[in-house]
Design an enzyme around this catalytic site. Structure first.
Site, PDB file in Angstrom:
ATOM      1  N   HIS A  87       0.861  -1.180   0.000  1.00 39.71           N
ATOM      2  CA  HIS A  87       0.000   0.000   0.000  1.00 39.71           C
ATOM      3  C   HIS A  87       0.902   1.236   0.000  1.00 39.71           C
ATOM      4  O   HIS A  87       1.497   1.579   1.024  1.00 39.71           O
ATOM      5  CB  HIS A  87      -0.903   0.006   1.231  1.00 39.71           C
ATOM      6  CG  HIS A  87      -1.910  -1.104   1.248  1.00 39.71           C
ATOM      7  ND1 HIS A  87      -2.977  -1.143   0.381  1.00 39.71           N
ATOM      8  CD2 HIS A  87      -2.007  -2.215   2.039  1.00 39.71           C
ATOM      9  CE1 HIS A  87      -3.696  -2.227   0.623  1.00 39.71           C
ATOM     10  NE2 HIS A  87      -3.130  -2.897   1.623  1.00 39.71           N
TER      11      HIS A  87
ATOM     12  N   ARG B 184       2.032 -20.073  -4.275  1.00 39.01           N
ATOM     13  CA  ARG B 184       1.697 -21.044  -3.237  1.00 39.01           C
ATOM     14  C   ARG B 184       1.767 -22.468  -3.796  1.00 39.01           C
ATOM     15  O   ARG B 184       1.631 -22.689  -5.008  1.00 39.01           O
ATOM     16  CB  ARG B 184       0.315 -20.763  -2.652  1.00 39.01           C
ATOM     17  CG  ARG B 184      -0.802 -20.781  -3.672  1.00 39.01           C
ATOM     18  CD  ARG B 184      -2.128 -20.315  -3.083  1.00 39.01           C
ATOM     19  NE  ARG B 184      -3.171 -20.292  -4.097  1.00 39.01           N
ATOM     20  CZ  ARG B 184      -3.419 -19.258  -4.891  1.00 39.01           C
ATOM     21  NH1 ARG B 184      -2.687 -18.168  -4.787  1.00 39.01           N
ATOM     22  NH2 ARG B 184      -4.382 -19.335  -5.800  1.00 39.01           N
TER      23      ARG B 184
ATOM     24  N   GLY C 230      -6.756 -22.275  10.823  1.00 44.93           N
ATOM     25  CA  GLY C 230      -6.157 -21.918  12.099  1.00 44.93           C
ATOM     26  C   GLY C 230      -4.875 -21.134  11.972  1.00 44.93           C
ATOM     27  O   GLY C 230      -4.015 -21.194  12.867  1.00 44.93           O
ATOM     28  N   GLY C 231      -4.725 -20.389  10.889  1.00 46.55           N
ATOM     29  CA  GLY C 231      -3.515 -19.605  10.696  1.00 46.55           C
ATOM     30  C   GLY C 231      -3.425 -18.429  11.654  1.00 46.55           C
ATOM     31  O   GLY C 231      -4.366 -18.110  12.392  1.00 46.55           O
TER      32      GLY C 231
ATOM     33  N   HIS D 131      -0.657  -6.713  -5.220  1.00 46.31           N
ATOM     34  CA  HIS D 131      -0.700  -7.973  -4.477  1.00 46.31           C
ATOM     35  C   HIS D 131      -0.064  -9.055  -5.342  1.00 46.31           C
ATOM     36  O   HIS D 131      -0.188  -9.050  -6.571  1.00 46.31           O
ATOM     37  CB  HIS D 131      -2.154  -8.349  -4.164  1.00 46.31           C
ATOM     38  CG  HIS D 131      -2.374  -9.814  -3.938  1.00 46.31           C
ATOM     39  ND1 HIS D 131      -2.782 -10.664  -4.948  1.00 46.31           N
ATOM     40  CD2 HIS D 131      -2.228 -10.583  -2.832  1.00 46.31           C
ATOM     41  CE1 HIS D 131      -2.890 -11.897  -4.460  1.00 46.31           C
ATOM     42  NE2 HIS D 131      -2.561 -11.871  -3.186  1.00 46.31           N
TER      43      HIS D 131
END
Length: 335
Positions: free
Chosen positions: A121, A135, A284-285, A131
């Site tokens: 930003h 992954r 659950g990150g 962005h």
């Protein structure tokens, strides 16, 4: 002269080649992890140099199911108001819905997920937010067969003020990142990006697109990994020349107000639509790392409309829609 692409499984009618490649070409998660950590290091170093006034702070963390990550955040810099560049590798006992909704046959499998994700930003409203992520997922077969695995990622640009030469440079760099792997991948990934980074409740794209790919494993591990590396390596050459070109452009209260207004759209997408955000929360990150993508200041206005004929109206009318930026467009900016 006919082009001969180095990866024949990218060509149509090569399904048997792709299947054979996956059988003979087992995934190497440790190699992916090493690349991703190095990519995070190099992007952070380049951004610190470019910013010139601030440095990244790093938090290391562990995941309850195994693994963990390195969260790096830079704030109140000369170029960047806030930047986050994260690496994570986490394990889980069962794929969350965000990852298995399109692969229901994998529901309930254990998994390892790793990636680098970044959001920038800028201070100056004329420098576009951006962005990117790369992954990798792998889910073992509980019956002892070959694991399921895939790559995903890409990069996209979210300007407040549109400039055609910036868009051409961005998309030309994106096309070049895919060029060695076949001529059809850039238009395929561009269309996927235009479709994914859309706010249907607003009837507009979040930005002017780029590349987006997911569930990608169709040509075996090594070739898929090479494509993911090429796209990850292309991010800095895509964004830095634009940032350098725009960072000294004068702006005032009007442009700053519009920047904060447009950031509201960014927040809406991340919290309502983004599958990566959903996956992180469902698995659950670490919440601070997942939500580091949100901008430091945002403004929502009730039913605001830009003045007719203004640069703010031009953004929505001419830039926040699917468009072939490489057909008859002006020369791009030069690095």
């Amino acid at each position: 002269m006919e082009a001969r692409w180095p990866f024949p499984a990218f060509q149509s009618g090569a399904g048997e080649l792709a299947c054979a490649a996956m059988i003979e070409d087992p995934p190497r998660p440790e190699a992916v992890e090493a690349f991703l950590q190095d990519l995070q290091d190099r992007i952070c170093a380049a951004l610190e140099t470019e910013d010139g006034a601030a440095r990244f702070r790093e938090d290391t963390w562990t995941h309850a199911g195994g693994g963990g990550g390195r969260t790096r955040v830079l704030e109140d810099g000369g170029l960047l108001e806030k930047a986050g560049v994260n690496f994570s590798r986490v394990r889980g006992a069962s794929l969350p819905p965000a990852a298995s909704v399109r692969r229901p046959e994998l529901a309930g499998r254990s998994f390892t997920a790793m990636g680098v994700s970044l959001v920038l930003h800028p201070q100056n409203p004329y420098v576009p937010a951006t962005h990117a992520n790369i992954r990798f997922f792998i889910a073992p077969d509980p019956e002892g067969g070959a694991p399921a695995w895939w790559f995903g990622g890409g990069f996209d640009l979210t300007p407040c003020y549109g400039f055609e030469e910036d868009a051409v440079h961005w998309h030309r760099t994106a096309r070049e990142a895919c060029a060695s792997f076949g001529p059809h991948l850039y238009p395929r990934f561009k269309e996927a990006c235009d479709t994914y980074f859309t706010l249907p409740h607003r009837g507009e794209m979040r930005g002017l697109g780029g590349l987006f790919f997911d569930d990608f494993n169709e040509v075996g591990f090594e070739h898929s990994f090479a494509l993911a590396r090429s796209i990850g390596e292309a991010f800095l050459p895509a964004w830095l020349p634009i940032a350098r070109h725009r960072r000294s452009q004068d702006f005032g209260e009007r442009e700053r107000d519009f920047q904060l207004y447009r950031r509201g759209r960014y927040v809406e997408f991340n919290l309502v639509r983004d599958r990566g955000t959903l996956f992180g929360l469902q698995s659950g990150g670490r919440t601070e790392s997942i939500l580091m993508s949100l901008p430091p200041l945002v403004r929502w206005r009730y039913d605001w409309k830009p003045p007719a004929g203004s640069p703010e109206e031009t953004l929505t009318r001419d830039f926040l829609r699917p468009r072939d930026w490489l057909a008859g467009s002006p020369d791009p900016i030069r690095p």
